[in-house]
Design an enzyme around this catalytic site. Structure first.
Site, mmCIF file in Angstrom:
data_model
loop_
_atom_site.group_PDB
_atom_site.id
_atom_site.type_symbol
_atom_site.label_atom_id
_atom_site.label_comp_id
_atom_site.label_asym_id
_atom_site.label_seq_id
_atom_site.Cartn_x
_atom_site.Cartn_y
_atom_site.Cartn_z
ATOM 1 N N SER A 248 0.804 -0.931 0.096
ATOM 2 C CA SER A 248 -0.169 0.274 -0.018
ATOM 3 C C SER A 248 0.470 1.033 -0.325
ATOM 4 O O SER A 248 1.879 1.318 -0.839
ATOM 5 C CB SER A 248 -1.006 -0.286 1.086
ATOM 6 N N ASP B 124 -1.714 13.907 12.552
ATOM 7 C CA ASP B 124 -1.766 16.111 11.604
ATOM 8 C C ASP B 124 -1.054 15.500 10.771
ATOM 9 O O ASP B 124 -1.226 15.735 9.412
ATOM 10 C CB ASP B 124 -0.944 16.251 12.816
ATOM 11 N N HIS C 99 -6.991 -6.300 0.581
ATOM 12 C CA HIS C 99 -6.174 -5.466 0.479
ATOM 13 C C HIS C 99 -5.353 -5.985 1.169
ATOM 14 O O HIS C 99 -3.357 -6.163 0.903
ATOM 15 C CB HIS C 99 -7.090 -3.587 0.978
#
Length: 259
Positions: free
Chosen positions: A91, A181, A241
């Site tokens: 990924s 963040d 996945h």
């Protein structure tokens, strides 16, 4: 390519000499997720499973573009005097591996990409990031109390358990060990892929997908072969996945045969 960060890592295998194998995890993952597979692949190569920036024990940084993350991997090679390595990525880690191979093809001996293609996706994990950031951690002492707060945004229990691997208890208080963040701010970079123009990687490449996943499809294969002309695409029936976790024997067997 920008200057890379020093990455944390786990090692497996007793093989001395030869070309090492680097393993790059996906979004919200870490080197620890790959320990079992790394130990098995360590029978053939010396394996380094890396924590990518803003994950695991790696440094935090505001930027998370694929050229930046590829630069981190390149620094890992340079710091250890490796002229090149075989690179396996899943990924986000797969896109990082592809970016490294396209920018520095001479440093990648062979490439293995798990369930991702060099394309931009519409999938976004922004709701997961938002749910993790919104979870109240102060004063909690049980992981189940945090998990309950994620249930609406992440209804699948296995996925919640995966995300909660990033929750650590230190000095009696919970915290997230990933930089939520930075991940949230860079989501467009993470679901996208840089424009490498006509760049190609001419070395051996293996793409392993799952037929129950929609990350490697017939529509994405032209982009794979455009950048990786020697690529072979193998699909594992019924795998999603997280193909390496759902079908570890089939996945590892394909990788071992390719190495």
């Amino acid at each position: 390519m920008p200057e890379g960060l020093p990455l944390s890592f786990l090692e497996a295998g007793d093989t001395i000499g030869g070309t090492p194998l680097l393993v790059l995890h996906g979004l919200f993952g870490s080197a620890r997720n790959w320990q079992a597979i790394a130990r098995r692949l360590g029978e053939q190569r010396h394996v380094y499973a890396l924590d990518l920036r803003n994950h695991g024990g790696a440094p935090w940084a505001p930027g998370m573009s694929y050229p930046e993350m590829a630069a981190d991997v390149l620094r890992f090679l340079d710091d250890r005097g490796f002229s090149r390595a075989a690179v396996l990525g899943h990924s986000m880690g797969g896109k990082t591996a592809m970016a490294l191979a396209l920018a520095h093809p001479d440093r990648v001996e062979r490439l293995i990409v798990a369930d991702i293609a060099p394309v931009t996706y519409t999938h976004t994990h922004a709701p997961f990031v938002a749910a993790m950031k919104a979870a109240r951690l102060d004063g909690l002492t049980r992981r189940g109390e945090v998990e309950a707060q994620l249930a609406d945004a992440v209804p699948e229990a296995p996925l919640r358990s995966f995300l909660l691997q990033n929750l650590v208890l230190e000095q009696g208080a919970f915290r997230w060990r990933i930089n939520l963040d930075a991940i949230g701010a860079n989501m467009d970079h993470l679901i996208g892929f840089p424009d490498f123009g006509g760049a190609t990687y001419g070395g051996p490449a293996l793409f392993i997908g799952g037929t129950a996943s929609d990350y490697i499809t017939a529509a994405s294969e032209p982009a794979i072969h455009r950048h990786f002309p020697k690529a072979r695409v193998d699909m594992i029936p019924g795998a999603g996945h997280w193909v390496h976790a759902e079908r570890p024997e089939e996945f590892t067997g394909l990788v071992e045969g390719f190495l």
